[in-house]
Design a protein around this motif. Structure first.
Motif, PDB file in Angstrom:
ATOM      1  N   PRO A   6       0.835  -1.204   0.000  1.00 13.86           N
ATOM      2  CA  PRO A   6       0.000   0.000   0.000  1.00 13.86           C
ATOM      3  C   PRO A   6       0.875   1.261   0.000  1.00 13.86           C
ATOM      4  O   PRO A   6       1.917   1.300   0.647  1.00 13.86           O
ATOM      5  N   THR A  28     -11.814   0.497  -2.754  1.00  9.63           N
ATOM      6  CA  THR A  28     -10.841  -0.239  -3.579  1.00  9.63           C
ATOM      7  C   THR A  28     -10.077  -1.192  -2.656  1.00  9.63           C
ATOM      8  O   THR A  28      -8.902  -0.975  -2.366  1.00  9.63           O
ATOM      9  N   GLY A  30      -8.713  -4.242  -2.781  1.00  9.00           N
ATOM     10  CA  GLY A  30      -7.436  -4.793  -3.282  1.00  9.00           C
ATOM     11  C   GLY A  30      -6.918  -5.917  -2.405  1.00  9.00           C
ATOM     12  O   GLY A  30      -7.529  -6.965  -2.256  1.00  9.00           O
ATOM     13  N   GLY A  32      -6.329  -5.328   0.819  1.00 15.62           N
ATOM     14  CA  GLY A  32      -6.780  -4.997   2.173  1.00 15.62           C
ATOM     15  C   GLY A  32      -5.749  -4.242   3.004  1.00 15.62           C
ATOM     16  O   GLY A  32      -5.913  -4.102   4.212  1.00 15.62           O
ATOM     17  N   TYR A  34      -4.960  -0.971   3.168  1.00 18.36           N
ATOM     18  CA  TYR A  34      -5.544   0.203   3.833  1.00 18.36           C
ATOM     19  C   TYR A  34      -6.581  -0.252   4.869  1.00 18.36           C
ATOM     20  O   TYR A  34      -6.612   0.226   5.996  1.00 18.36           O
ATOM     21  N   ILE A  49     -15.184  -2.608  -0.550  1.00 19.40           N
ATOM     22  CA  ILE A  49     -15.762  -2.817  -1.887  1.00 19.40           C
ATOM     23  C   ILE A  49     -14.642  -3.133  -2.875  1.00 19.40           C
ATOM     24  O   ILE A  49     -13.572  -2.533  -2.819  1.00 19.40           O
ATOM     25  N   ASP A  50     -14.869  -4.069  -3.780  1.00 18.57           N
ATOM     26  CA  ASP A  50     -13.986  -4.261  -4.929  1.00 18.57           C
ATOM     27  C   ASP A  50     -14.804  -4.894  -6.040  1.00 18.57           C
ATOM     28  O   ASP A  50     -15.718  -5.674  -5.782  1.00 18.57           O
ATOM     29  N   ARG A  51     -14.462  -4.555  -7.299  1.00 19.53           N
ATOM     30  CA  ARG A  51     -15.189  -5.134  -8.428  1.00 19.53           C
ATOM     31  C   ARG A  51     -14.539  -6.443  -8.870  1.00 19.53           C
ATOM     32  O   ARG A  51     -15.054  -7.119  -9.748  1.00 19.53           O
ATOM     33  N   ASP A  52     -13.381  -6.767  -8.268  1.00 19.08           N
ATOM     34  CA  ASP A  52     -12.611  -7.946  -8.665  1.00 19.08           C
ATOM     35  C   ASP A  52     -12.915  -9.106  -7.710  1.00 19.08           C
ATOM     36  O   ASP A  52     -12.700  -8.973  -6.491  1.00 19.08           O
ATOM     37  N   ARG A  75     -18.901  -2.052  -7.797  1.00 20.67           N
ATOM     38  CA  ARG A  75     -18.088  -0.897  -8.191  1.00 20.67           C
ATOM     39  C   ARG A  75     -18.305   0.246  -7.218  1.00 20.67           C
ATOM     40  O   ARG A  75     -19.444   0.508  -6.796  1.00 20.67           O
ATOM     41  N   ILE A  98      -6.894   4.516  -6.318  1.00 21.92           N
ATOM     42  CA  ILE A  98      -7.311   4.296  -7.699  1.00 21.92           C
ATOM     43  C   ILE A  98      -6.274   3.502  -8.497  1.00 21.92           C
ATOM     44  O   ILE A  98      -5.083   3.678  -8.322  1.00 21.92           O
ATOM     45  N   GLY A  99      -6.785   2.666  -9.410  1.00 19.41           N
ATOM     46  CA  GLY A  99      -5.885   1.939 -10.311  1.00 19.41           C
ATOM     47  C   GLY A  99      -5.928   0.448 -10.102  1.00 19.41           C
ATOM     48  O   GLY A  99      -6.850  -0.076  -9.480  1.00 19.41           O
ATOM     49  N   VAL A 100      -4.914  -0.236 -10.641  1.00 17.41           N
ATOM     50  CA  VAL A 100      -4.867  -1.694 -10.511  1.00 17.41           C
ATOM     51  C   VAL A 100      -3.971  -2.077  -9.339  1.00 17.41           C
ATOM     52  O   VAL A 100      -3.103  -1.308  -8.943  1.00 17.41           O
ATOM     53  N   MET A 124     -11.128  -5.593 -14.678  1.00 19.71           N
ATOM     54  CA  MET A 124     -10.994  -5.793 -13.230  1.00 19.71           C
ATOM     55  C   MET A 124     -12.155  -6.670 -12.741  1.00 19.71           C
ATOM     56  O   MET A 124     -11.968  -7.558 -11.924  1.00 19.71           O
ATOM     57  N   GLU A 214     -15.880   5.848 -13.530  1.00 20.10           N
ATOM     58  CA  GLU A 214     -16.060   5.286 -12.186  1.00 20.10           C
ATOM     59  C   GLU A 214     -15.600   6.282 -11.117  1.00 20.10           C
ATOM     60  O   GLU A 214     -16.264   6.467 -10.099  1.00 20.10           O
TER      61      GLU A 214
HETATM   62  C1  LIG Z   1      -4.572  -0.011  -6.070  1.00 22.80           C
HETATM   63  S1  LIG Z   1      -5.579  -1.352  -5.641  1.00 22.80           S
HETATM   64  C2  LIG Z   1      -6.037  -1.009  -3.983  1.00 22.80           C
HETATM   65  C3  LIG Z   1      -5.056  -1.523  -2.980  1.00 22.80           C
HETATM   66  C4  LIG Z   1      -5.499  -1.389  -1.544  1.00 22.80           C
HETATM   67  N1  LIG Z   1      -5.616  -0.006  -1.127  1.00 22.80           N
HETATM   68  C5  LIG Z   1      -4.547  -2.118  -0.606  1.00 22.80           C
HETATM   69  O1  LIG Z   1      -4.008  -1.466   0.297  1.00 22.80           O
HETATM   70  O2  LIG Z   1      -4.350  -3.320  -0.775  1.00 22.80           O
HETATM   71  C6  LIG Z   1      -7.066  -0.991  -6.483  1.00 22.80           C
HETATM   72  C7  LIG Z   1      -8.168  -2.000  -6.309  1.00 22.80           C
HETATM   73  O3  LIG Z   1      -9.378  -1.316  -6.631  1.00 22.80           O
HETATM   74  C8  LIG Z   1     -10.186  -2.132  -7.417  1.00 22.80           C
HETATM   75  N2  LIG Z   1     -11.010  -1.226  -8.234  1.00 22.80           N
HETATM   76  C9  LIG Z   1     -10.590  -0.389  -9.206  1.00 22.80           C
HETATM   77  N3  LIG Z   1     -11.617   0.302  -9.687  1.00 22.80           N
HETATM   78  C10 LIG Z   1     -12.709  -0.093  -9.000  1.00 22.80           C
HETATM   79  C11 LIG Z   1     -14.078   0.278  -9.030  1.00 22.80           C
HETATM   80  N4  LIG Z   1     -14.530   1.197  -9.870  1.00 22.80           N
HETATM   81  N5  LIG Z   1     -14.916  -0.300  -8.143  1.00 22.80           N
HETATM   82  C12 LIG Z   1     -14.466  -1.232  -7.256  1.00 22.80           C
HETATM   83  N6  LIG Z   1     -13.188  -1.636  -7.200  1.00 22.80           N
HETATM   84  C13 LIG Z   1     -12.317  -1.066  -8.061  1.00 22.80           C
HETATM   85  C14 LIG Z   1      -9.257  -2.995  -8.212  1.00 22.80           C
HETATM   86  O4  LIG Z   1      -9.892  -4.192  -8.585  1.00 22.80           O
HETATM   87  C15 LIG Z   1      -8.115  -3.214  -7.220  1.00 22.80           C
HETATM   88  O5  LIG Z   1      -8.323  -4.383  -6.476  1.00 22.80           O
END
Ligand SMILES: C[S@@+](CC[C@H](N)C(=O)[O-])C[C@H]1O[C@@H](n2cnc3c(N)ncnc32)[C@H](O)[C@@H]1O
Length: 331
Positions: A6, A28, A30, A32, A34, A49-52, A75, A98-100, A124, A214
């Motif tokens: 993170p 986001t 990801g 976890g 944060y 929340i995550d879309r993945d 989302r 934000i991002g991947v 994603m 988004e």
């Molecule tokens: C940069 S990572 C986040 C990492 C996280 N903060 C951590 O500490 O592990 C971004 C995550 O946001 C998710 N994501 C991106 N756009 C999204 C959206 N519009 N809605 C939900 N999840 C989203 C991606 O699938 C990814 O898992």
């Protein structure tokens, strides 16, 4: 598989200020990083929340030992609907990173990386057109627009032309095939530090996931969900995203009020919905950028919700690209 490190973690906690008894949304989730730090910091409830699906599976595993964590698949642009369905009418804090994630980039089979071979997917979530469907069916002009607007790639027209010529012979199915075609289109690496496909891959990924749309919807949804005094913290890694967030906070904090005698109507905007935590973006310090190069481009912006009613106007993404729904999905 390597994990996701993170970025700006102490700064996020400092800006979010989670309190005992509060309700926090991590839009986001990801890996976890944060979310778990927030839960360690304060005895609050956290909706992740995550879309993945992979991220939600990780969240569910963590939630088995942490009942204060509630995973929500979807989302963040729909966060108000997702939360209302769960019986949560308002929240004390929202964070967006934000991002991947590194989990997504590092898995070749997700199709995000021009360094690892895999199917040309880049989604994603598991819905909507894939990168292959975009690359193989979009008109040359539209493709060039996407690559220029979302990648800021100066050779967008040439790249789009070469992609369209090549796909008439054999459609693209893999990441490395596309990466090599782009590399050849721009005449090889020519001593460049970054791969010639970097900006095009970024543009296609942002388009496939409607990332700016988004973000715009997520900011507006957070504005609607936050209680007065609640905090919105957003970390971005890309100038188009940071520009959007900066403009959102500037407008919503009254910074675009004008007050000029030449433009009196500008002074009479809706009442500000946020106070800024800091006027300038917060960036990573040298210690963090040394150990995590990804942190170099990170920008954190945060605001504190006022008592004013949410604005009704949509948040503008600042770019004009074709509509994702016009792309044909394979049957
Ligand atoms: C940069 S990572 C986040 C990492 C996280 N903060 C951590 O500490 O592990 C971004 C995550 O946001 C998710 N994501 C991106 N756009 C999204 C959206 N519009 N809605 C939900 N999840 C989203 C991606 O699938 C990814 O898992």
């Amino acid at each position: 598989m390597s994990g996701h490190v993170p970025v700006l973690l102490p700064e996020v906690i400092d800006a979010l200020q989670p309190q005992a008894g509060g309700v926090i949304v991590d839009g986001t989730f990801g890996g976890g990083g944060y979310a778990m730090r927030v839960l360690a910091h304060a005895d609050c409830r956290l909706y992740g929340i995550d879309r993945d699906l992979d991220a939600i599976t990780r969240a569910e595993k963590l939630a088995a030992d942490e009942p204060r964590l509630v995973p929500l698949m979807g989302r963040f642009g729909d966060m108000d609907a997702l939360l209302l369905n769960t019986g949560v009418p308002h929240v004390d804090g929202v964070m967006l990173d934000i991002g991947v994630s590194s989990f997504q980039i590092d898995q070749g089979e997700r199709g995000f990386s021009f360094m690892r071979d895999g199917p040309l997917d880049m989604r994603m979530g598991q819905t909507g057109p894939s990168a292959a469907e975009v690359i193989n069916t979009m008109s040359q002009d539209d493709l060039a627009t996407v690559i220029y607007q979302l990648g800021e790639e100066r050779q967008s027209r040439r790249i789009a032309k070469v992609i369209c010529e090549r796909r008439t012979e054999t459609p693209f199915t893999t990441t490395l095939d596309l990466a090599e075609t782009i590399e050849n289109a721009v005449g090889g690496r020519r001593g460049k530090k970054t791969h010639p496909a970097t900006l095009t891959f970024q543009a296609i990924r942002m388009f496939v996931n409607d990332e700016l749309g988004e973000l715009a919807r997520g900011l507006a949804a957070a504005e609607r969900m936050l209680v007065p005094g609640g905090r919105l913290v957003v970390v971005t890694f890309h100038s188009l995203e940071d520009r959007l967030v900066k403009r959102f906070f500037r407008d919503r904090s009254g910074g675009n009020g004008g007050g000029s005698r030449f433009m009196p109507e500008k002074a009479a905007g809706p009442t500000p919905t946020f106070d800024l935590v800091s006027r300038k973006a917060i960036e990573a310090g040298p210690d963090e950028t040394k150990t995590n190069p990804r942190a170099r481009s990170a920008r954190l912006r945060a605001g504190i919700r006022t008592t004013a009613a949410s604005w009704t106007a949509e948040v503008d993404t600042g770019v004009r690209v074709p509509n994702l729904s016009t792309v044909e999905e394979a049957a």
